[in-house]
Design a protein around this motif. Structure first.
Motif, PDB file in Angstrom:
ATOM      1  N   ILE A 191      79.055  10.931 -15.973  1.00  0.00           N
ATOM      2  CA  ILE A 191      77.938  11.109 -15.026  1.00  0.00           C
ATOM      3  C   ILE A 191      76.711  11.688 -15.743  1.00  0.00           C
ATOM      4  CG2 ILE A 191      77.123  12.432 -13.030  1.00  0.00           C
ATOM      5  CD1 ILE A 191      79.855  12.103 -11.778  1.00  0.00           C
ATOM      6  N   VAL A 192      76.920  12.734 -16.521  1.00  0.00           N
ATOM      7  CA  VAL A 192      75.750  13.351 -17.174  1.00  0.00           C
ATOM      8  C   VAL A 192      75.152  12.413 -18.224  1.00  0.00           C
ATOM      9  CG1 VAL A 192      76.484  15.722 -16.728  1.00  0.00           C
ATOM     10  CG2 VAL A 192      77.072  14.682 -18.890  1.00  0.00           C
ATOM     11  N   THR A 193      76.019  11.633 -18.880  1.00  0.00           N
ATOM     12  CA  THR A 193      75.487  10.689 -19.867  1.00  0.00           C
ATOM     13  C   THR A 193      74.695   9.590 -19.169  1.00  0.00           C
ATOM     14  OG1 THR A 193      77.435  11.113 -21.221  1.00  0.00           O
ATOM     15  CG2 THR A 193      76.103   9.206 -21.821  1.00  0.00           C
ATOM     16  N   GLY A 194      75.256   9.058 -18.082  1.00  0.00           N
ATOM     17  CA  GLY A 194      74.578   7.995 -17.343  1.00  0.00           C
ATOM     18  C   GLY A 194      73.235   8.452 -16.814  1.00  0.00           C
ATOM     19  N   LEU A 195      73.199   9.634 -16.241  1.00  0.00           N
ATOM     20  CA  LEU A 195      71.923  10.162 -15.732  1.00  0.00           C
ATOM     21  C   LEU A 195      71.008  10.518 -16.903  1.00  0.00           C
ATOM     22  CD1 LEU A 195      73.188  12.495 -12.845  1.00  0.00           C
ATOM     23  CD2 LEU A 195      72.173  10.239 -12.610  1.00  0.00           C
ATOM     24  N   GLY A 196      71.620  11.013 -17.965  1.00  0.00           N
ATOM     25  CA  GLY A 196      70.846  11.404 -19.153  1.00  0.00           C
ATOM     26  C   GLY A 196      70.126  10.223 -19.780  1.00  0.00           C
ATOM     27  N   PHE A 197      70.651   9.017 -19.574  1.00  0.00           N
ATOM     28  CA  PHE A 197      70.004   7.830 -20.128  1.00  0.00           C
ATOM     29  C   PHE A 197      68.584   7.664 -19.582  1.00  0.00           C
ATOM     30  CE2 PHE A 197      69.048   3.284 -20.270  1.00  0.00           C
ATOM     31  CZ  PHE A 197      69.222   3.057 -21.619  1.00  0.00           C
ATOM     32  N   PHE A 198      68.378   8.176 -18.387  1.00  0.00           N
ATOM     33  CA  PHE A 198      67.054   8.026 -17.776  1.00  0.00           C
ATOM     34  C   PHE A 198      66.107   9.163 -18.150  1.00  0.00           C
ATOM     35  CE2 PHE A 198      69.992   5.726 -15.008  1.00  0.00           C
ATOM     36  CZ  PHE A 198      69.399   4.475 -15.032  1.00  0.00           C
ATOM     37  N   THR A 199      66.556  10.062 -19.002  1.00  0.00           N
ATOM     38  CA  THR A 199      65.655  11.138 -19.440  1.00  0.00           C
ATOM     39  C   THR A 199      65.028  10.745 -20.775  1.00  0.00           C
ATOM     40  OG1 THR A 199      67.475  12.304 -20.527  1.00  0.00           O
ATOM     41  CG2 THR A 199      66.969  12.953 -18.281  1.00  0.00           C
ATOM     42  N   ARG A 200      63.845  11.312 -21.044  1.00  0.00           N
ATOM     43  CA  ARG A 200      63.104  10.889 -22.233  1.00  0.00           C
ATOM     44  C   ARG A 200      63.557  11.603 -23.497  1.00  0.00           C
ATOM     45  NH1 ARG A 200      58.041   8.421 -21.072  1.00  0.00           N
ATOM     46  NH2 ARG A 200      57.692   8.354 -18.832  1.00  0.00           N
ATOM     47  N   ASN A 201      63.929  12.851 -23.357  1.00  0.00           N
ATOM     48  CA  ASN A 201      64.248  13.620 -24.565  1.00  0.00           C
ATOM     49  C   ASN A 201      65.253  14.729 -24.241  1.00  0.00           C
ATOM     50  OD1 ASN A 201      62.727  15.634 -23.214  1.00  0.00           O
ATOM     51  ND2 ASN A 201      60.851  14.732 -24.054  1.00  0.00           N
TER      52      ASN A 201
END
Lengths: 523, 236
Positions: free
Chosen positions: A480-490
């Motif tokens: 979950i955190v990786t999937g959501l993290g994909f949408f973060t820039r940095n």
């Protein structure tokens, strides 16, 4: 900030908080109001009995037990009478009912239970106990013997505290696993917070049950597997052996926890195959030849060594089907468990359906969780295909099939969503594939077994309550955190995202305690 | 620091997120904090009393304690549409004079098991009779999908009855699945009573002050954790 300089101290605080929360959960759930707790405790009492019985055992009809009357079960007199005194049958499954309370801190029948001279042993056959050889039962039976002269409340809550201790190890393993995937100390601490405050894990780690031992075994396996993947191409043999030993230990622990522990054997095979391939540095052709020979040899060995009755038992292949064909049976099973609101029921009891699955969190909160998970799933898919040759195909190939994939390419390459840059701050893809693999394996195994029972009986007898999937809580949260993290820039945005998720999870946990469990049982 | 600068700092809106969430939790808890009769359970045969628009269902009950301040009631099909509402009224035993009233509508969140009708505590309620009246209003006919009140019948409810004006019938030896609730008179008093209830059928270490200490430690520890999460420096 003192704590900010000491991650180890902070981890200690999270673990202590998990223990405190576990004790609170174990106190809030009334006596025997966890799923099948009376049977688990009955099994523990039976295992604590001396091998040679010095009391007569009465043979009774086998099919007398009914779900709504504890007296019909072949438990010890103490379990049956304590269950009656605490209104077990009235409260279980009926969320409009509660115990009868007095005006003091002692229940109306409490003295009767504490000062009882009821038999602690089972004097009826066949016993209403579990046949699973679980390590949890062995540990709890030791405690039962050690504190046999204490009240049944003390002994029973001690078993619940045993679950809390096992759950605490799961939280510790979350931190260690997150670190092995390459996440920083602080990111790993926030992910540990997510697991520590997941309400259903807290509840499962606060009742007498064998699932918590399986959750621990899976967590240990995930940790060892992640560590082996981390060192797959660089580390010394010494490090690999350490984690390989841990991996084998986790498999043994899984096999002696609960049936689905078998999944660990299945997942270990491709994992070890991949690790050997990386280590030997040989051609793919030679490697696959070796794998084929190994699988054949392993299958032959299992066929010779493991009794056929075991395979018949876990597959139910000796039973007669209630359906015209396996396809009809499978279709009906899928429509009952996945179609309709079947998945929703599992999802609900994965996140928050407490007690005898009669104390649910709000469906609206569940909808929010579902949206977060769907966005994370999209992020995982995009992350896995980003940077692969698929993007080139999608860009250059004009055949109709790839045209469907073009929107995905555009999404990945969309600069304004901040997805063009590298994602070095996320766990590597090899870990993600490992996590997806173990989640799929457990899902398939549990649903396969459930279907086999359905095929033989025409009824959903086992079911797929969410807690059956909690053994994969660490990979699930990391996905979950990786999937959501994909949408973060940095890295900074990713860190803020983790903070938000951690706060939301703590709020969910507080809500579950204050607005769901307390009103259900006490107000 | 002006507001736009504060919003740019994630610490502010993380604090806002947490405080907002915690407030919702505490308000909801405060609204449920009442101690219902626990001397009976809804066993035996149960059923549904369908609510007809504008036709109330009433039941007279006797309060067992002082400080009656809530009635818990099980309502099915609670998903009210716009312009629909359900009125809850507490009245004198003749069902004529209204003592307290509350309405549920489209914006009312679905209840967690019981709907809770709250009203100011009635100090000398012990032994007194009250009439509980539920009236549903709807501009459309929802047929079998209209809201209903859960009912129970059986030996333990002998002598109780409710009236459904929808079909003009008196149902003897039956009861609505409702529980009158009472307050201790103060928030702290209620917390003390809750502590007593949770302590029952628990080992000694989990009773009374032990339980209070445990809850206090957990809540303080959790708030400290949240403080750290919000205050900690974000990695770059």
């Amino acid at each position: 900030m003192f704590l900010h300089q000491k991650p180890a101290l902070f981890l200690g605080c999270i673990l202590l908080l998990f223990i405190a929360k576990g004790v609170i959960f174990s106190i809030l759930l009334p006596f025997f109001q966890g799923p099948d707790e009376q049977t688990h405790y009955g099994t523990i009492q039976y295992r604590a009995e001396p091998k040679v019985k010095s009391w007569p055992i009465e043979k009774r009809p086998e099919e007398t037990a009914t779900g709504s009357n504890i007296v019909t079960y072949h438990f010890s007199e103490e379990i049956i009478r304590s269950g009656q005194a605490t209104q077990f049958d009235e409260v279980k499954w009926q969320n409009e009912n509660t115990q009868n309370f007095s005006d003091s801190s002692f229940g109306p029948n409490e003295e009767l239970v504490i000062e009882n001279s009821w038999k602690h042993y089972i004097d009826a056959s066949p016993m209403s106990i579990s046949g699973t050889p679980s390590i949890y039962y062995s540990l709890a039976a030791g405690l039962e013997k050690l504190f046999s002269d204490h009240s049944v409340f003390f002994r029973f809550f001690l078993m619940r505290l045993l679950s809390v201790v096992l759950g605490t190890l799961v939280v510790l393993l979350t931190y260690l696993t997150a670190r092995k995937t390459g996440l920083s100390e602080w990111q790993s601490l926030l992910i540990s917070t997510l697991v520590a405050f997941q309400p259903m894990l807290s509840a499962t780690a606060a009742i007498v049950n064998i699932d918590i031992a399986l959750i621990l075994a899976f967590s240990l396996f995930v940790y060892a597997g992640t560590a082996l993947l981390q060192y797959s191409s660089s580390a010394s043999w010494r490090i690999s052996w350490k984690y390989l030993t841990l991996l084998i230990f986790s498999i043994i622990l899984g096999l002696f926890s609960k049936g689905p522990g078998m999944v660990l054997v299945i997942v270990a095979t491709p994992l070890l195959t991949y690790l050997i391939y990386k280590r030997l540095n040989i051609s793919l052709k030679r490697f696959f030849s070796g794998v084929a020979i190994s699988i054949f040899a392993l299958s032959a060995l299992i066929f010779i060594l493991v009794p056929k009755s075991y395979f018949v038992g876990i597959t139910n292949f000796s039973t007669t089907s209630k359906f015209d064909s396996p396809l009809v049976s499978l279709g009906k099973y899928i429509s009952k468990t996945i179609g309709g609101n079947g998945l929703s029921i599992t999802h609900n009891s994965y996140w928050g359906n407490f007690g005898w699955l009669d104390t649910k969190i709000s469906p609206k909160i569940l909808d929010v969780i579902r949206i977060i998970e769907l966005v994370a799933l999209l992020g995982i898919i995009l992350y896995l295909i980003s940077g692969t040759r698929f993007l080139d195909y999608a860009r250059n190939d004009k055949r109709w099939i790839t045209r469907f994939l073009d929107p995905l390419r555009r999404l990945i390459e969309a600069g304004r969503l901040g997805m063009t840059g590298g994602k070095e701050f996320l766990p590597e893809k090899k870990y993600i594939i490992f996590f997806i693999g173990i989640i799929l394996a457990l899902q398939l195994a549990i649903r396969f077994y459930d279907w086999r029972v359905f095929d033989a009986t025409g009824q959903i007898l086992i079911g797929t309550p969410g807690r059956y999937f909690l053994p994969n809580i660490i990979p699930h949260i990391l996905l979950i955190v990786t999937g959501l993290g994909f949408f973060t820039r940095n890295k900074k945005q990713f860190h803020i995202l983790l903070k938000i998720l951690a706060l939301l999870m703590i709020l969910l946990s507080l809500y579950s305690i204050i607005n769901v469990i307390i009103p259900r049982y006490y107000l | 620091m002006n507001i736009s600068k504060k919003l740019k700092n994630e610490r502010w809106w993380l604090t806002l997120l947490f405080v907002g969430g915690l407030l919702l939790i505490m308000i909801s808890f405060y609204n449920t904090l009442s101690f219902p009769d626990s001397g009976y359970n809804f066993l035996g045969t149960s059923g549904k009393a369908k609510l007809d628009s504008g036709k109330p269902i009433t039941q007279v009950f006797t309060a067992r304690e002082n400080n009656l301040n809530q009635i818990k009631i099980i309502i099915g099909n609670f998903d009210l549409i716009l312009r629909e509402r359900i009125d809850f009224e507490l009245m004198d035993p003749s069902c004529e004079n209204v003592l307290a009233r509350q309405s549920a509508n489209f914006f009312t969140p679905s209840p967690h098991i019981y709907y809770r009708f709250n009203f100011p505590a009635i100090p000398d309620s012990a032994g007194e009779k009250y009439c509980f009246k539920v009236t549903y209003f709807s501009p459309i006919d929802r047929g079998s999908e209209r809201p209903y009140l859960a009912i129970s019948e059986g030996e333990q409810f002998r002598g109780q009855s409710y009236i459904n004006e929808g079909n003009s019938r008196v149902y003897e030896n039956r009861t609505l699945q409702m529980r009158p609730g009472y307050t201790a008179g103060s928030f702290l008093g209620d917390l003390g009573r809750l502590n007593d209830r949770i302590s029952q059928y628990k080992p000694n270490f989990a009773k009374g002050w032990g339980l209070t200490l445990l809850f206090g430690t957990f809540l303080l520890g959790t708030f400290a954790l949240i403080f750290w999460i919000i205050r900690s420096k974000t990695e770059e």
